[in-house]
Motif scaffolding. Structure first.
Motif, PDB file in Angstrom:
ATOM      1  N   SER A   1       0.848  -1.383  -0.168  1.00 44.32           N
ATOM      2  CA  SER A   1      -0.223   0.189   0.189  1.00 44.32           C
ATOM      3  C   SER A   1       0.874   1.351   0.154  1.00 44.32           C
ATOM      4  O   SER A   1       0.598   2.286  -0.664  1.00 44.32           O
TER       5      SER A   1
ATOM      6  N   THR B   1       0.739   4.040  -2.891  1.00 47.66           N
ATOM      7  CA  THR B   1       0.805   5.614  -2.564  1.00 47.66           C
ATOM      8  C   THR B   1       2.114   6.491  -3.105  1.00 47.66           C
ATOM      9  O   THR B   1       2.003   7.556  -3.843  1.00 47.66           O
TER      10      THR B   1
ATOM     11  N   PHE C   1       1.640   6.722  -6.827  1.00 47.23           N
ATOM     12  CA  PHE C   1       0.672   7.667  -7.225  1.00 47.23           C
ATOM     13  C   PHE C   1       1.266   9.004  -7.136  1.00 47.23           C
ATOM     14  O   PHE C   1       1.206   9.669  -8.108  1.00 47.23           O
TER      15      PHE C   1
ATOM     16  N   LEU D   1      -3.386   3.995  -6.965  1.00 49.59           N
ATOM     17  CA  LEU D   1      -4.474   4.376  -5.636  1.00 49.59           C
ATOM     18  C   LEU D   1      -5.002   3.069  -5.528  1.00 49.59           C
ATOM     19  O   LEU D   1      -5.423   2.745  -4.374  1.00 49.59           O
TER      20      LEU D   1
ATOM     21  N   ALA E   1      -2.627   1.031  -3.464  1.00 46.71           N
ATOM     22  CA  ALA E   1      -2.704   1.368  -2.016  1.00 46.71           C
ATOM     23  C   ALA E   1      -4.008   1.185  -1.294  1.00 46.71           C
ATOM     24  O   ALA E   1      -3.737   0.827  -0.049  1.00 46.71           O
TER      25      ALA E   1
END
Lengths: 270, 356
Positions: B69, B73, B76, B108, B111
């Motif tokens: 995750s 991020t 992202f 995303l 994540a």
């Protein structure tokens, strides 16, 4: 002579007489009939094209459209349809038609472009009609995409969908997809109104507008057109998008939840 | 997953009674009482409860998902920084999509799924799953607290003077009553009743038919047989505040038929050299109906397949529409432009209560 006379009652005698009679009539006709010399003395390439086109027409088209393109119960009159209609119908393979049905289908082109041009020249000589456009008329590079989108949504999208994906009409007829259609053929379809499509003549939709529409279609619906949002789902609008989210999105969540709950974590499996 | 004791004695003679339990459930299962509380099943342990190695493995899996995750991020943020908004990439089933949108969405998703999956795996394998009964607490507060609050309320009423100063009380009630009236003003455009608006459009005698493609008046010689043209009334401007309201009622489709093909006498009378003008608004629920088939002269509505025959006064030949499409009577003016001879004689669009 006696030999011939002796065989006059032979079962094939009648057939032989018939063949002789046919040959005699045919020979007399070719000798006596007036020679077609309408454009014979005009040696320009235009009239040569028309002559060649007439020959192609007699072979491939006259059985339905009549010997002089006047139409019959099997096909409409071609007087005044113009060269653009011929270029569209034959160039997209719709003509010559393969079989009757609610709508004549697009298929592999049966003629070379040279033959199509000759056919078009012949049909154009039958009466004035829309003329095959020149490349600068339908060049998508010269069109205004935004204006074309507006025009397309006003004039075309009711049948062809707002990005030209096509749609259903009555009784098995349909508006075909415009994806992958040659810009020239799109232009000609607007000019001539093939089959049940109404025409959009230059008097109500000027040539510039047509180029705008083609530019719009090139921008939204080719294999190369850019798609910021990703998956189009057939460009059918918000309803299928919502349906997709409900069925596949929620469905996937339910399936994952069921999968998690169906597996026990206990050491002793029951 | 609280199994009802898979290892119960299968020899229980009465098959509809709850199974009697061993050490844990025996005190609740009164023989002969079919509705007895069967109690908790025996707690079963997970591998992670027994085997420390398995627990460590689960811990690593959870930590791995959380780390995934974090990477999502970071990806992202990175894709937001590195991809220009006009960069397009080819992704197999999707086609040429925006690199920015695609990578933002994908990272995303990673994540969020990493956090969710990690939390689920943590809860299922490492957090305690011991069953624990807990009685509900009493819904009402205890008497002492209730008495206390009552006293405070009474004191507040007394100190505010609400009961004694009648003028304050009355004006306050008046103010509170009047305030909701402002909503009536704000929501006034939900009404009033449409009155005659549904019966009239922007068309009127002498108004020219304007071709929206060119913004020029239509002339009869512009419109060959088999063509389809739309028209809007002269004087209607796209910049006008009420343009959408007006065009929604006044939208018009103009086609030319051979006069001998027109079966309806009134339609022929209201046409000009075979040019007929019909409302583009379906009489069923008001969709724009202009799927015109030039060989059959049929017009199909895309919403519910109502079909109208333009060669027979726009008669409904199929579908749920209840009325013909209204025809606009047209002619030519002195300059040779097509003009309306009047407004539509019947209301355009779907039926409404008072239509009659």
């Amino acid at each position: 002579m006696k030999k011939l006379s002796a065989r006059r009652r032979h079962p094939l005698a009648a057939l032989v007489v018939l063949l002789f009679a046919l040959a005699a009539i045919g020979g007399l006709y070719s000798a006596l009939a007036p020679a077609p010399k309408a454009q014979a003395d005009d040696s320009s390439s235009q009239s040569l094209e028309i002559t060649e086109g007439r020959k192609l027409f007699s072979v491939g088209c006259a059985s339905c459209h009549g010997a002089h393109g006047q139409g019959s119960s099997d096909g409409p009159s071609l007087v005044g349809v113009g060269s653009a209609a011929v270029d569209f119908q034959v160039g997209t393979g719709r003509m010559p038609a393969q079989q009757p049905g609610p709508q004549i289908q697009k298929k592999k082109t049966q003629y070379t472009q040279k033959d199509i041009d000759q056919l078009a020249a012949f049909i154009a000589s039958l009466g004035p009609g829309p003329v095959t456009p020149t490349p600068d008329q339908y060049d998508p590079a010269g069109g205004d995409v935004a204006k074309g989108g507006e025009l397309f949504r006003t004039n075309c999208s009711q049948c062809h969908n707002f990005v030209g994906k096509g749609g259903a009409l009555t009784d098995g007829k349909y508006a075909p997809t415009l994806k992958g259609v040659d810009p020239k053929h799109i232009y000609e379809a607007m000019q001539t109104g093939p089959q049940n499509m109404p025409s959009f003549p230059d008097t109500t939709m000027p040539s510039k507008n047509k180029a705008d529409i083609i530019a719009y279609l090139q921008a939204v619906d080719t294999a190369k057109s850019k798609n910021p949002g990703g998956f189009t789902l057939g460009s059918l609008g918000p309803v299928p998008e919502g349906l997709f989210a409900y069925i596949f999105g929620l469905g996937a969540l339910i399936a994952v939840a069921a999968w998690i709950a169906a597996r026990t974590t206990k050491a002793k499996k029951s | 997953m609280s199994e009802t004791g898979p290892h119960n004695d299968m020899a229980e003679p009465e098959e509809h009674l709850p199974a009697t339990r061993g050490a844990h459930g025996a005190e609740a299962a009164v023989p002969g009482d079919p509705f007895a509380d069967p109690g908790h099943p025996e707690h079963e342990f997970r591998r992670q409860d027994i085997d420390e190695k398995a627990a460590t493995h689960s811990e690593r899996v959870v930590a791995g998902l959380f780390t995934l995750s974090m990477l999502g991020t970071l990806a992202f943020i990175t894709s937001f920084v590195i991809f220009p908004v006009d960069k397009y990439i080819y992704v197999f089933p999707l086609g040429h999509v925006s690199a920015l949108n695609f990578s933002l969405g994908l990272s995303l998703a990673v994540a969020l799924i990493g956090i969710g999956a990690g939390a689920v795996h943590w809860a299922r394998t490492l957090m305690s799953d011991e069953e624990m009964p807990d009685e509900r607490h009493q819904a009402s507060a205890d008497d002492e607290l209730r008495a206390n609050i009552e006293a405070q309320w009474q004191q507040g009423v007394k100190e505010s003077g609400f009961g004694r100063r009648k003028l304050v009380r009355t004006t306050m009630l008046g103010a509170l009553t009047l305030v909701p009236l402002s909503a009536v003003v704000i929501l006034r455009d939900l009404g009033p009743l449409p009155e005659e608006k549904l019966r009239h459009t922007a068309w009127a005698k002498g108004k020219a038919l304007i071709n929206p493609n060119t913004n020029k008046p239509l002339r009869p010689e512009d419109i060959p047989v088999g063509s389809l043209t739309f028209a809007q009334p002269e004087g209607l401007n796209e910049q006008d505040e009420d343009f959408q309201t007006q065009i929604a009622k006044a939208a018009l489709m103009v086609v030319r038929l051979k006069p001998e093909d027109i079966k309806d006498k009134k339609e022929l009378d209201w046409s000009h050299q075979g040019i007929v003008a019909f409302s583009k608004i379906c009489t069923h629920v008001g969709c724009p109906v202009s799927l015109y088939e030039q060989q059959t002269h049929h017009v199909l509505c895309p919403c519910h397949q109502s079909t109208f025959d333009l060669s027979d006064g726009a008669r409904v030949i199929f579908g749920p529409a209840g009325h013909r499409l209204p025809q606009l009577r047209i002619s030519v003016n002195g300059e040779g432009n097509l003009v309306a001879m009047s407004d539509f004689e019947v209301p355009v669009g779907p039926a409404f209560w008072e239509r009659g």
